[in-house]
Design a protein around this motif. Structure first.
Motif, PDB file in Angstrom:
ATOM      1  N   PHE A  74       0.844  -1.188   0.000  1.00  0.00           N
ATOM      2  CA  PHE A  74       0.000   0.000   0.000  1.00  0.00           C
ATOM      3  C   PHE A  74       0.884   1.245   0.000  1.00  0.00           C
ATOM      4  O   PHE A  74       1.992   1.221   0.535  1.00  0.00           O
ATOM      5  N   PRO A  75       0.409   2.337  -0.586  1.00  0.00           N
ATOM      6  CA  PRO A  75       1.171   3.585  -0.525  1.00  0.00           C
ATOM      7  C   PRO A  75       1.359   4.026   0.924  1.00  0.00           C
ATOM      8  O   PRO A  75       0.517   3.758   1.779  1.00  0.00           O
ATOM      9  N   GLY A  76       2.458   4.694   1.168  1.00  0.00           N
ATOM     10  CA  GLY A  76       2.702   5.180   2.519  1.00  0.00           C
ATOM     11  C   GLY A  76       4.062   5.810   2.639  1.00  0.00           C
ATOM     12  O   GLY A  76       4.820   5.906   1.676  1.00  0.00           O
ATOM     13  N   GLY A  77       4.364   6.241   3.855  1.00  0.00           N
ATOM     14  CA  GLY A  77       5.656   6.862   4.107  1.00  0.00           C
ATOM     15  C   GLY A  77       5.663   7.540   5.457  1.00  0.00           C
ATOM     16  O   GLY A  77       4.799   7.289   6.300  1.00  0.00           O
ATOM     17  N   GLY A  78       6.626   8.420   5.615  1.00  0.00           N
ATOM     18  CA  GLY A  78       6.801   9.116   6.879  1.00  0.00           C
ATOM     19  C   GLY A  78       6.035  10.415   6.947  1.00  0.00           C
ATOM     20  O   GLY A  78       5.814  11.084   5.930  1.00  0.00           O
ATOM     21  N   CYS A  79       5.651  10.777   8.158  1.00  0.00           N
ATOM     22  CA  CYS A  79       5.009  12.075   8.398  1.00  0.00           C
ATOM     23  C   CYS A  79       6.098  13.147   8.426  1.00  0.00           C
ATOM     24  O   CYS A  79       7.144  12.958   9.048  1.00  0.00           O
ATOM     25  N   ASP A  80       5.851  14.243   7.753  1.00  0.00           N
ATOM     26  CA  ASP A  80       6.760  15.377   7.841  1.00  0.00           C
ATOM     27  C   ASP A  80       6.618  16.020   9.217  1.00  0.00           C
ATOM     28  O   ASP A  80       5.564  15.903   9.864  1.00  0.00           O
ATOM     29  N   LYS A  81       7.658  16.700   9.662  1.00  0.00           N
ATOM     30  CA  LYS A  81       7.644  17.333  10.986  1.00  0.00           C
ATOM     31  C   LYS A  81       6.451  18.281  11.115  1.00  0.00           C
ATOM     32  O   LYS A  81       6.228  19.137  10.269  1.00  0.00           O
ATOM     33  N   GLY A  82       5.654  18.084  12.172  1.00  0.00           N
ATOM     34  CA  GLY A  82       4.493  18.918  12.440  1.00  0.00           C
ATOM     35  C   GLY A  82       3.261  18.598  11.607  1.00  0.00           C
ATOM     36  O   GLY A  82       2.232  19.240  11.756  1.00  0.00           O
ATOM     37  N   GLU A  83       3.346  17.586  10.755  1.00  0.00           N
ATOM     38  CA  GLU A  83       2.243  17.238   9.866  1.00  0.00           C
ATOM     39  C   GLU A  83       1.297  16.258  10.553  1.00  0.00           C
ATOM     40  O   GLU A  83       1.723  15.277  11.151  1.00  0.00           O
ATOM     41  N   ASP A  84       0.003  16.518  10.462  1.00  0.00           N
ATOM     42  CA  ASP A  84      -1.017  15.620  10.976  1.00  0.00           C
ATOM     43  C   ASP A  84      -0.969  14.317  10.166  1.00  0.00           C
ATOM     44  O   ASP A  84      -0.811  14.357   8.936  1.00  0.00           O
ATOM     45  N   PRO A  85      -1.099  13.150  10.813  1.00  0.00           N
ATOM     46  CA  PRO A  85      -1.030  11.882  10.076  1.00  0.00           C
ATOM     47  C   PRO A  85      -2.013  11.783   8.904  1.00  0.00           C
ATOM     48  O   PRO A  85      -1.663  11.238   7.858  1.00  0.00           O
ATOM     49  N   LYS A  86      -3.216  12.316   9.062  1.00  0.00           N
ATOM     50  CA  LYS A  86      -4.172  12.256   7.947  1.00  0.00           C
ATOM     51  C   LYS A  86      -3.653  13.049   6.761  1.00  0.00           C
ATOM     52  O   LYS A  86      -3.778  12.614   5.607  1.00  0.00           O
ATOM     53  N   GLU A  87      -3.056  14.206   7.018  1.00  0.00           N
ATOM     54  CA  GLU A  87      -2.481  15.007   5.930  1.00  0.00           C
ATOM     55  C   GLU A  87      -1.316  14.270   5.291  1.00  0.00           C
ATOM     56  O   GLU A  87      -1.131  14.323   4.072  1.00  0.00           O
ATOM     57  N   SER A  88      -0.520  13.588   6.109  1.00  0.00           N
ATOM     58  CA  SER A  88       0.590  12.783   5.579  1.00  0.00           C
ATOM     59  C   SER A  88       0.056  11.685   4.664  1.00  0.00           C
ATOM     60  O   SER A  88       0.617  11.427   3.594  1.00  0.00           O
ATOM     61  N   ALA A  89      -1.014  11.026   5.094  1.00  0.00           N
ATOM     62  CA  ALA A  89      -1.602   9.946   4.302  1.00  0.00           C
ATOM     63  C   ALA A  89      -2.127  10.475   2.969  1.00  0.00           C
ATOM     64  O   ALA A  89      -1.897   9.865   1.917  1.00  0.00           O
ATOM     65  N   LEU A  90      -2.817  11.609   3.010  1.00  0.00           N
ATOM     66  CA  LEU A  90      -3.308  12.214   1.769  1.00  0.00           C
ATOM     67  C   LEU A  90      -2.151  12.576   0.835  1.00  0.00           C
ATOM     68  O   LEU A  90      -2.207  12.336  -0.371  1.00  0.00           O
ATOM     69  N   ARG A  91      -1.092  13.157   1.399  1.00  0.00           N
ATOM     70  CA  ARG A  91       0.069  13.562   0.617  1.00  0.00           C
ATOM     71  C   ARG A  91       0.764  12.358  -0.004  1.00  0.00           C
ATOM     72  O   ARG A  91       1.066  12.344  -1.203  1.00  0.00           O
ATOM     73  N   GLU A  92       1.008  11.317   0.805  1.00  0.00           N
ATOM     74  CA  GLU A  92       1.690  10.130   0.289  1.00  0.00           C
ATOM     75  C   GLU A  92       0.888   9.455  -0.822  1.00  0.00           C
ATOM     76  O   GLU A  92       1.448   9.036  -1.830  1.00  0.00           O
ATOM     77  N   LEU A  93      -0.423   9.353  -0.648  1.00  0.00           N
ATOM     78  CA  LEU A  93      -1.274   8.759  -1.681  1.00  0.00           C
ATOM     79  C   LEU A  93      -1.182   9.559  -2.973  1.00  0.00           C
ATOM     80  O   LEU A  93      -0.990   8.996  -4.056  1.00  0.00           O
ATOM     81  N   ARG A  94      -1.297  10.871  -2.871  1.00  0.00           N
ATOM     82  CA  ARG A  94      -1.229  11.744  -4.051  1.00  0.00           C
ATOM     83  C   ARG A  94       0.151  11.660  -4.724  1.00  0.00           C
ATOM     84  O   ARG A  94       0.249  11.507  -5.932  1.00  0.00           O
ATOM     85  N   GLU A  95       1.207  11.736  -3.921  1.00  0.00           N
ATOM     86  CA  GLU A  95       2.554  11.718  -4.482  1.00  0.00           C
ATOM     87  C   GLU A  95       2.864  10.394  -5.189  1.00  0.00           C
ATOM     88  O   GLU A  95       3.427  10.391  -6.283  1.00  0.00           O
ATOM     89  N   GLU A  96       2.507   9.279  -4.566  1.00  0.00           N
ATOM     90  CA  GLU A  96       2.890   7.976  -5.102  1.00  0.00           C
ATOM     91  C   GLU A  96       1.988   7.470  -6.215  1.00  0.00           C
ATOM     92  O   GLU A  96       2.441   6.706  -7.072  1.00  0.00           O
ATOM     93  N   THR A  97       0.709   7.874  -6.217  1.00  0.00           N
ATOM     94  CA  THR A  97      -0.227   7.328  -7.203  1.00  0.00           C
ATOM     95  C   THR A  97      -0.888   8.376  -8.090  1.00  0.00           C
ATOM     96  O   THR A  97      -1.419   8.033  -9.140  1.00  0.00           O
ATOM     97  N   GLY A  98      -0.909   9.623  -7.650  1.00  0.00           N
ATOM     98  CA  GLY A  98      -1.640  10.645  -8.394  1.00  0.00           C
ATOM     99  C   GLY A  98      -3.139  10.620  -8.137  1.00  0.00           C
ATOM    100  O   GLY A  98      -3.898  11.290  -8.814  1.00  0.00           O
ATOM    101  N   TYR A  99      -3.573   9.861  -7.145  1.00  0.00           N
ATOM    102  CA  TYR A  99      -4.998   9.783  -6.800  1.00  0.00           C
ATOM    103  C   TYR A  99      -5.274  10.608  -5.541  1.00  0.00           C
ATOM    104  O   TYR A  99      -4.421  10.688  -4.651  1.00  0.00           O
ATOM    105  N   ILE A 100      -6.491  11.163  -5.482  1.00  0.00           N
ATOM    106  CA  ILE A 100      -6.954  11.849  -4.273  1.00  0.00           C
ATOM    107  C   ILE A 100      -8.319  11.267  -3.885  1.00  0.00           C
ATOM    108  O   ILE A 100      -9.143  10.997  -4.743  1.00  0.00           O
ATOM    109  N   PRO A 101      -8.549  11.065  -2.600  1.00  0.00           N
ATOM    110  CA  PRO A 101      -9.808  10.469  -2.159  1.00  0.00           C
ATOM    111  C   PRO A 101     -10.828  11.531  -1.743  1.00  0.00           C
ATOM    112  O   PRO A 101     -10.465  12.595  -1.255  1.00  0.00           O
TER     113      PRO A 101
END
Length: 182
Positions: A74-101
């Motif tokens: 599954f897409p994933g990765g690390g949270c950037d400093k100060g980033e909310d995990p949900k925002e990290s998840a949205l960012r990683e999904l977009r960066e790795e796949t080009g999809y947004i939910p």
């Protein structure tokens, strides 16, 4: 009694600093007086996203340097400093796949390996996906995304290409969500 199991942390020493994690030696004392030096790893929290389109998972295939093999996960990765995990998840999904939910559901948070790591992993379900057609990969990130039937991924988990241990945890959270919460 829990209080008889909880060790107290004393002096900490940074042993190794890397771009991904820091390794510490820390002196600890047990309630019964036992003392010892223990190694801990401090890393940012991680996220893993389970994107679902119809009866398929949206996954990524990439090279894993430590295991020296390709991995489908599954897409994933690390949270950037100060980033909310949900925002990290949205960012990683977009960066790795080009999809947004349109819909993100937090399925759970775990300690990936409490014997060694101090961080947490947050698992999200991504639904009602829209393809943007544009990945935003890091300079050293080579991966492709693919859609595979949910049943095939569950059946193949643990076989070559499907050996990422934390993906198994994400699958367990997904199955709990599908079979126990709905």
């Amino acid at each position: 009694k829990d209080e008889e199991l909880i060790w107290q942390v004393g002096e900490k020493e940074l042993l190794i600093h890397t771009p991904v994690f820091d390794v510490y030696k820390q002196k600890e004392t047990a309630p019964n007086g036992i003392t010892g030096d223990y190694i801990t790893t401090k890393a940012p929290d991680w996220v893993m996203v389970i994107p679902v389109i119809d009866d398929e998972f949206l996954l990524v295939k990439q090279w894993r340097h430590s295991s020296m093999e390709l991995s489908i996960e599954f897409p994933g990765g690390g949270c950037d400093k100060g980033e909310d995990p949900k925002e990290s998840a949205l960012r990683e999904l977009r960066e790795e796949t080009g999809y947004i939910p349109a819909k993100m559901t937090h399925l759970g948070t775990i300690s990936p390996n409490p014997a060694l790591f101090m961080n947490r992993m947050h698992i999200y379900l991504a639904e009602d996906l829209t393809e943007t057609g544009k990945q935003e990969l890091d300079a050293d990130e080579l991966l492709e995304y693919l859609r595979l039937p949910v049943k095939q991924v569950i059946k193949e988990y643990g076989n070559p290409l499907y050996q990422h241990g934390l993906m198994g945890t994400a699958l367990a959270f997904y199955l709990r969500h599908i079979y126990c919460e709905n």
